[in-house]
Design a protein around this motif. Structure first.
Motif, short mmCIF file in Angstrom:
data_model
loop_
_atom_site.label_atom_id
_atom_site.label_comp_id
_atom_site.label_asym_id
_atom_site.label_seq_id
_atom_site.Cartn_x
_atom_site.Cartn_y
_atom_site.Cartn_z
N PRO A 17 0.90 -1.14 0.00
CA PRO A 17 0.10 -0.09 -0.19
C PRO A 17 1.03 1.35 0.08
O PRO A 17 2.01 1.09 0.21
CB PRO A 17 -0.70 -0.23 1.30
CG PRO A 17 0.00 -0.86 2.20
CD PRO A 17 0.86 -1.87 1.33
N GLN A 45 -6.17 -0.69 5.27
CA GLN A 45 -6.14 -1.00 3.87
C GLN A 45 -6.93 -0.10 2.88
O GLN A 45 -8.08 0.06 3.20
CB GLN A 45 -6.42 -2.45 3.54
CG GLN A 45 -6.23 -3.21 2.23
CD GLN A 45 -6.53 -4.73 2.50
OE1 GLN A 45 -7.51 -4.99 3.01
NE2 GLN A 45 -5.73 -5.25 1.76
N THR A 50 -9.27 -2.18 8.82
CA THR A 50 -9.92 -3.62 8.51
C THR A 50 -10.46 -4.11 9.71
O THR A 50 -11.32 -5.06 9.61
CB THR A 50 -8.83 -4.29 7.41
OG1 THR A 50 -7.74 -4.42 8.40
CG2 THR A 50 -8.58 -3.56 6.30
N THR A 70 -1.84 -7.43 7.73
CA THR A 70 -1.90 -6.17 6.90
C THR A 70 -0.93 -5.02 7.72
O THR A 70 -0.38 -4.22 6.97
CB THR A 70 -3.38 -5.65 7.07
OG1 THR A 70 -4.21 -6.53 6.37
CG2 THR A 70 -3.30 -4.37 6.59
#
Length: 154
Positions: A17, A45, A50, A70
Motif C-alpha cells: 500500500p 487497507q 480493516t 496487514t
C-alpha cells in the motif's frame, strides 16, 4: 531495474500500500545510524481500518493473523517510503506486536505470526527477527492489532 525484494513481491503477488501519514504527533520512521525505527502500524487497507475490536470476542486467531499481516505490509510500505529501495534492508531486527484482546486471550504470539511470516516471505532469512507479542486492554481507534519494527539498513 527492479530490485531483488521488489521482484520477490511481484512473484508473490504482494502489493504494497501507499505509506500512510501519522495519525497523531509523531513521525512514521526515524533513522539513526544503520537502524530504521518504524512507528506502530495498524490494519489499514485502502485508507480504511480493516479490524476493530477484540481478539477472543469479535475475532478469532485467524482474523488477528490477517490483521497482523496487514500491519506488516504497512511496515514494509513505510520502509520503502523511508529508504526508496527495499534492497537497502539488511535485516528485520525486531517486531513488537500488540493484540487488543479479552483479558484471558493467550494467543498473541499466534496472531503476530501474521506479521512475522510476511517478513520471512518478503525478506527471506533477513526477515528472521526477535519479537515481542503481548495482549493489551485496548489500542488506538479500537484496532485489533498494532505492530512496530526495527530494521537494519545499508
Amino acid at each position: 531495474m527492479t530490485g531483488k525484494i521488489e521482484a520477490r513481491l511481484s512473484e508473490r503477488n504482494i502489493v504494497l500500500p501507499a505509506a500512510s501519514a501519522p495519525a497523531a504527533n509523531y513521525v512514521p520512521t526515524v533513522r539513526t545510524g544503520n537502524l530504521l525505527f518504524i512507528s506502530g502500524q495498524i490494519p489499514v487497507q485502502d485508507g480504511k481500518i480493516t479490524h476493530t475490536g477484540k481478539l477472543g470476542e469479535e475475532y478469532a486467531v485467524e482474523d488477528g493473523y490477517a490483521a497482523a499481516r496487514t500491519c506488516a505490509l504497512n511496515i514494509v510500505a513505510q520502509a520503502k517510503a523511508a529508504l526508496g529501495d527495499l534492497d537497502k534492508v539488511v535485516r528485520v531486527v525486531k517486531l513488537v506486536g500488540f493484540v487488543n484482546g479479552v483479558p484471558s486471550f493467550p494467543d498473541a504470539p499466534k496472531v503476530i505470526n501474521g506479521a512475522s511470516d510476511l517478513m520471512a516471505e518478503i525478506f527471506g532469512d533477513s526477515g528472521s527477527h526477535a519479537r515481542s507479542a503481548v495482549t493489551v486492554a485496548s489500542l488506538p481507534m479500537g484496532v485489533a492489532v498494532e505492530v512496530e519494527a526495527i530494521i537494519e539498513v545499508a
